[in-house]
Write an enzyme that holds these catalytic residues in place. Sequence first.
Site: not given
Length: 335
Positions: A203, A255
């Site tokens: 992330k 992400k």
Amino acid sequence: MTAYGNFPGSRPRRLRTTPAMRRMVAETRLDPANLILPAFVREGIDAPVAIAAMPGVYQHTLDTLRKAAVEAVSAGVSGIMVFGVPEDEKKDARGTAGTDPDGILQVALRAVREEVGDDLVIMSDLCLDEYTDHGHCGVLTADGRVDNDATLERYAEMAQVQADAGAHVVGPSGMMDGQVGVVRDALDQTGHEDVSILAYAVKYSSAFYGPFREAVGSSLTGDRKTYQQDPANARESLRELALDLAEGADMVMVKPAGPYLDILAKVAESVDVPVAAYQISGEYAMIEAAAERGWIDRDKAILESLTGIRRAGARMILTYWATEAAQWLGRDARR
């Protein structure tokens, strides 16, 4: 031009001659089952609230969240990732609304589970940022730093209440060191051995999260660069991935998706567990904004972006277009 002998020796265009031919030889297939719908549910409202930066996306009431879940099931979507948005006065330094069994996320999880049962994989965002008055993903020290280990204790509590509320999958997204292992232990010790963990293994600290801040009513000032990953780094992502797998992750996620397709491809080549990617709010907003101005064909751009994520290696794609795109794909499959 006159052809000499066998020139040209190869004609790849033969496999692009008709829609049926292109469909038959397609290397990547996008299916409704690949899609997961992120959804926001807000406490204290009696009608959905439009998110200005994400046209077509709303902060749901419990009733409209139920309807969205039913629509997702009907379209063939595999899962729903639920984010809670508490009332501002319920936010505090420790994010206690996030571990309250009667907090908005837990109430929403129970409502969705009651509505669709096991027909949809019900996922819960396991993070404190929506519930803290400072907007960070964890507990702060006296000098304002995010305290990794104190935050892990809070995540263990969150995992238990979310599983109790009916989550099939929890998604620890705060990027704390050791979070997957702590969450796995907490689930196992409370009788939730069957609840899966979708690890936000990779992330990045991204400018593309901007619209999401509005969607969850974020109280954040500053940034999350001390715990989310540096966009300049690639090898670091594989280290994070290995740690999460060693700690018991059942699935892993990258992400954002679109700006990090190279990372997604590396992750997908490296693991033998399902890989997800999150097409985040900024990715959504850019396509919607360009389409609204007539600069691109909206529907084609949506499907092209999703196909690119799938081609890079994502088995599952979290996208705000999940239900709509699944409906298109379902119609195409029936033709």
